[in-house]
Design an enzyme around this catalytic site. Sequence first.
Site, mmCIF file in Angstrom:
data_model
loop_
_atom_site.group_PDB
_atom_site.id
_atom_site.type_symbol
_atom_site.label_atom_id
_atom_site.label_comp_id
_atom_site.label_asym_id
_atom_site.label_seq_id
_atom_site.Cartn_x
_atom_site.Cartn_y
_atom_site.Cartn_z
ATOM 1 C CD GLU A 126 -2.355 -7.702 2.826
ATOM 2 O OE1 GLU A 126 -2.063 -6.529 2.518
ATOM 3 O OE2 GLU A 126 -3.038 -7.990 3.813
ATOM 4 C CB ALA A 163 -0.871 -0.014 1.248
ATOM 5 C CD GLU A 209 1.385 -5.354 5.856
ATOM 6 O OE1 GLU A 209 2.288 -6.177 6.113
ATOM 7 O OE2 GLU A 209 0.666 -5.428 4.839
HETATM 8 N N1 DAK Z 1 4.504 3.375 -0.422
HETATM 9 C C1 DAK Z 1 4.859 4.549 -0.988
HETATM 10 N N2 DAK Z 1 6.004 4.728 -1.654
HETATM 11 C C2 DAK Z 1 6.851 3.687 -1.741
HETATM 12 C C3 DAK Z 1 6.554 2.428 -1.162
HETATM 13 C C4 DAK Z 1 5.293 2.294 -0.477
HETATM 14 N N3 DAK Z 1 4.886 1.133 0.057
HETATM 15 N N4 DAK Z 1 7.593 1.604 -1.399
HETATM 16 C C5 DAK Z 1 8.480 2.304 -2.102
HETATM 17 N N5 DAK Z 1 8.047 3.562 -2.330
HETATM 18 C C6 DAK Z 1 8.711 4.637 -3.047
HETATM 19 C C7 DAK Z 1 9.823 5.251 -2.210
HETATM 20 O O1 DAK Z 1 9.305 6.229 -1.339
HETATM 21 C C8 DAK Z 1 10.702 5.835 -3.314
HETATM 22 O O2 DAK Z 1 10.124 7.031 -3.752
HETATM 23 P P1 DAK Z 1 10.996 8.425 -3.797
HETATM 24 O O3 DAK Z 1 11.526 8.578 -2.416
HETATM 25 O O4 DAK Z 1 12.064 8.108 -4.815
HETATM 26 O O5 DAK Z 1 10.025 9.456 -4.225
HETATM 27 C C9 DAK Z 1 10.578 4.830 -4.438
HETATM 28 O O6 DAK Z 1 9.386 4.119 -4.178
HETATM 29 C C10 DAK Z 1 11.729 3.834 -4.492
HETATM 30 O O7 DAK Z 1 11.829 3.235 -3.233
HETATM 31 P P2 DAK Z 1 13.212 3.133 -2.430
HETATM 32 O O8 DAK Z 1 14.099 4.284 -2.757
HETATM 33 O O9 DAK Z 1 12.874 2.904 -0.992
HETATM 34 O O10 DAK Z 1 13.837 1.826 -3.087
HETATM 35 P P3 DAK Z 1 14.843 0.793 -2.423
HETATM 36 O O11 DAK Z 1 15.280 -0.106 -3.516
HETATM 37 O O12 DAK Z 1 15.902 1.510 -1.635
HETATM 38 O O13 DAK Z 1 13.978 -0.028 -1.377
HETATM 39 C C11 DAK Z 1 12.031 -1.285 -0.633
HETATM 40 C C12 DAK Z 1 12.942 -0.854 -1.821
HETATM 41 C C13 DAK Z 1 10.861 -2.060 -1.222
HETATM 42 C C14 DAK Z 1 12.838 -2.204 0.299
HETATM 43 C C15 DAK Z 1 11.580 -0.016 0.133
HETATM 44 O O14 DAK Z 1 11.063 0.933 -0.803
HETATM 45 C C16 DAK Z 1 10.516 -0.298 1.165
HETATM 46 O O15 DAK Z 1 10.805 -0.803 2.241
HETATM 47 N N6 DAK Z 1 9.260 0.065 0.830
HETATM 48 C C17 DAK Z 1 8.132 -0.079 1.753
HETATM 49 C C18 DAK Z 1 7.695 -1.516 1.842
HETATM 50 C C19 DAK Z 1 6.556 -1.682 2.807
HETATM 51 O O16 DAK Z 1 6.680 -1.429 4.015
HETATM 52 N N7 DAK Z 1 5.421 -2.104 2.306
HETATM 53 C C20 DAK Z 1 4.256 -2.393 3.116
HETATM 54 C C21 DAK Z 1 3.396 -1.166 3.210
HETATM 55 S S1 DAK Z 1 2.031 -1.416 4.326
HETATM 56 C C22 DAK Z 1 -4.884 -0.853 5.786
HETATM 57 C C23 DAK Z 1 -4.152 -1.537 6.726
HETATM 58 C C24 DAK Z 1 -2.879 -1.957 6.409
HETATM 59 C C25 DAK Z 1 -2.344 -1.714 5.169
HETATM 60 C C26 DAK Z 1 -3.102 -1.094 4.216
HETATM 61 C C27 DAK Z 1 -4.372 -0.655 4.511
HETATM 62 N N8 DAK Z 1 -6.164 -0.277 6.114
HETATM 63 C C28 DAK Z 1 -6.722 -0.472 7.413
HETATM 64 C C29 DAK Z 1 -6.779 0.599 5.181
HETATM 65 C C30 DAK Z 1 -0.931 -2.053 4.946
HETATM 66 C C31 DAK Z 1 -0.531 -2.241 3.774
HETATM 67 C C32 DAK Z 1 0.870 -2.201 3.366
HETATM 68 O O17 DAK Z 1 1.135 -2.663 2.317
#
Ligand code: DAK
Length: 256
Positions: free
Chosen positions: A110, A62, A130
């Site tokens: 997911e 997300a 998360e």
């Molecule tokens: N969201 C927004 N932007 C993201 C992103 C994300 N999940 N993942 C990556 N990006 C963006 C980064 O901010 C960056 O953008 P700029 O800074 O260049 O503008 C660009 O993508 C490239 O990312 P990185 O520079 O970080 O790239 P790296 O190769 O260094 O790292 C990475 C890749 C995948 C390891 C890292 O980006 C990372 O850790 N990303 C986050 C992964 C994550 O935590 N995903 C889970 C998100 S939580 C809900 C309840 C729960 C949820 C949803 C709804 N409700 C109750 C409504 C939870 C859902 C989730 O998915």
Amino acid sequence: MAMKLSYDGVFAIITLDRPDALNALRFQMLEALSDAVDEVAASDARALIVVGAGDKAFCAGADIKELMNRSLMEQRRGAQLGQCAFGKISKLPIPSVAVIHGYAFGGGLELAMGCTFRIATERARMGLPEIKLGLIPGYGGTQRLPRLIGEARALEMVMSGRTVDAKEAERWGLVNRIVEDGDPLTLGKQFMSEFIGYGLCASQFAREAVERGMETTVEAGLAIEADLSTLAYQTQDAVEGMTAFVEKRKPEFKDA
Ligand code: DAK
């Protein structure tokens, strides 16, 4: 829209198309995805392939920036939207595959778990991180993951947020197969070609028997199997399949 639906012969293709943000899912994308799946359900496609644009990620989850500063009810609606969109994929009458060629985190994993199958290249990295954000999965992860890999391993992933590589994911049954690196769409087509030559009746009954059986006791599941396998005998495709065997020719299934 950052999400594209296209068709190529028998294949419907959903592409998450936001490579600069590693295809992170904005709510608008979830809405578009939900509509796209409805369209696929009404189409003649025989299989759905879900891929991420760019070479780094299937989907990094997300959009974290968009998740912030929303009211309780907005968050609940958001969770329901994601659950509904991925649930629609899981209920499609045709099989689906997610091709994971890079990161598949959080909502991205997911989404992949909503598909019938998942294939991964060696570079794939998967996880439900998360917990590192003070959250828990909201788009089906706490429910689909234990059904796929068992409770203990699911709890390990959900409660530690740790990343698993392609080999571990394959060993655990999170992905069906590791495939050689290449164009994700081509990989998806190659994998799905194993499933598309059969009649939809048998294919749907088989899936339904397995999936409904997973939700109940073995005894109740066997009753479901007895009903659906008997129903399969009533189809023209069953007559055609068995006749073709006896006549030593290739069957021509008509989905009837
Ligand atoms: N969201 C927004 N932007 C993201 C992103 C994300 N999940 N993942 C990556 N990006 C963006 C980064 O901010 C960056 O953008 P700029 O800074 O260049 O503008 C660009 O993508 C490239 O990312 P990185 O520079 O970080 O790239 P790296 O190769 O260094 O790292 C990475 C890749 C995948 C390891 C890292 O980006 C990372 O850790 N990303 C986050 C992964 C994550 O935590 N995903 C889970 C998100 S939580 C809900 C309840 C729960 C949820 C949803 C709804 N409700 C109750 C409504 C939870 C859902 C989730 O998915």
